[in-house]
Design an enzyme around this catalytic site. Structure first.
Site, PDB file in Angstrom:
ATOM      1  N   THR A  48       0.842  -1.191   0.000  1.00  0.00           N
ATOM      2  CA  THR A  48       0.000   0.000   0.000  1.00  0.00           C
ATOM      3  C   THR A  48       0.877   1.242   0.000  1.00  0.00           C
ATOM      4  OG1 THR A  48      -1.725   1.242   1.172  1.00  0.00           O
ATOM      5  CG2 THR A  48      -0.232  -0.071   2.536  1.00  0.00           C
ATOM      6  N   GLU A  49       0.507   2.233  -0.805  1.00  0.00           N
ATOM      7  CA  GLU A  49       1.395   3.378  -1.005  1.00  0.00           C
ATOM      8  C   GLU A  49       1.522   4.283   0.206  1.00  0.00           C
ATOM      9  OE1 GLU A  49      -2.254   4.542  -3.649  1.00  0.00           O
ATOM     10  OE2 GLU A  49      -1.317   2.715  -2.880  1.00  0.00           O
ATOM     11  N   ASN A  50       0.656   4.129   1.213  1.00  0.00           N
ATOM     12  CA  ASN A  50       0.849   4.945   2.411  1.00  0.00           C
ATOM     13  C   ASN A  50       1.859   4.324   3.369  1.00  0.00           C
ATOM     14  OD1 ASN A  50      -1.110   2.921   2.911  1.00  0.00           O
ATOM     15  ND2 ASN A  50      -1.903   4.027   4.683  1.00  0.00           N
ATOM     16  N   GLY A  51       2.486   3.190   2.952  1.00  0.00           N
ATOM     17  CA  GLY A  51       3.611   2.679   3.723  1.00  0.00           C
ATOM     18  C   GLY A  51       3.412   1.328   4.349  1.00  0.00           C
ATOM     19  N   SER A  90       7.857   4.005   0.467  1.00  0.00           N
ATOM     20  CA  SER A  90       6.834   3.329  -0.330  1.00  0.00           C
ATOM     21  C   SER A  90       6.906   3.743  -1.791  1.00  0.00           C
ATOM     22  CB  SER A  90       5.438   3.637   0.234  1.00  0.00           C
ATOM     23  OG  SER A  90       4.448   2.964  -0.494  1.00  0.00           O
TER      24      SER A  90
END
Length: 219
Positions: A48-51, A90
């Site tokens: 997930t791109e938020n980490g 990320s």
């Protein structure tokens, strides 16, 4: 088909495009259903791109952890061995080409592989988010969406909405069929047995190339 049946048909078929060991990013909404239908023996790593790396299944109602959410604000779980990190790390993973497959929804896709999935002019939107990076950075981009929106075409000759990225879409999966985006245009390679080729074409603005090896998407 009913709404939930449509979503399941799309998610189930999209799951078959993932291979054991893939690093996968799933867009919000319908794509998050895909892990429920992974073939037996296939294990993927969800990012997930938020980490986060190593996401697990959606938590049961009442067991959500408010500290664990994906980039769309949905609750998640983490599997043993998962890791969390800052957004800069990320996006270094995404931009570095370490995501094998990105599966997203769309407002529009066209025959050149252009994607519009973030804003309808005149409506308030929080921004494009990480979609631009995901579409360009992932090795393969699959669009999983309903074929039309209230009868309006979504697979077009040319997108009319602001683009998320140009020429990056590899495959489109809808309840009607599976289509590859090729240099010659959009090729229909599988169809749902509930629909005829003529019905699929009528629901598609772009002129479809019909594969000589066209088969059922349920096989």
């Amino acid at each position: 088909m009913e709404k939930e049946q449509i979503r399941e048909v799309i998610a189930r078929r999209a799951a078959r495009e993932l291979h054991d060991g893939d690093v996968v990013n799933l867009g919000i909404g319908l794509p998050t259903m895909i892990p429920n239908f992974l073939p037996e023996g296939i294990t993927v790593t969800l990012q997930t791109e938020n980490g986060g790396m190593g996401l697990g299944p959606t938590p049961e109602a009442g067991k959500e952890d408010p500290n664990l959410q994906n980039a769309g604000g949905g609750y998640i779980t983490l599997i043993p061995g998962a890791s969390t990190f800052d957004s800069a790390t990320s996006f270094a993973i995404i931009r570095g080409g370490h995501v094998d497959v990105s599966v997203l929804g769309a407002l529009q896709v066209d025959e050149k592989g252009n994607l519009a999935n973030w804003i309808i002019p005149g409506k308030i939107a929080p921004g494009m988010g990480g979609a631009m990076d995901l579409v360009v950075g992932a090795r393969r981009v699959i669009i999983a969406m309903e074929h039309t929106q209230k009868g309006a075409h979504k697979i077009l000759k040319e997108c009319t909405l602001p683009l998320t990225a140009a020429g990056q879409v590899n495959m489109i999966i809808t309840e009607m069929g599976v289509m590859n985006v090729t240099p010659e245009g959009i090729e229909l390679v599988e169809k749902h047995p509930d629909f005829t080729v003529e019905e699929i074409q009528a629901a598609t603005e772009a002129k479809l190339i019909i594969s000589p090896n066209l088969k059922s998407m349920l096989d």
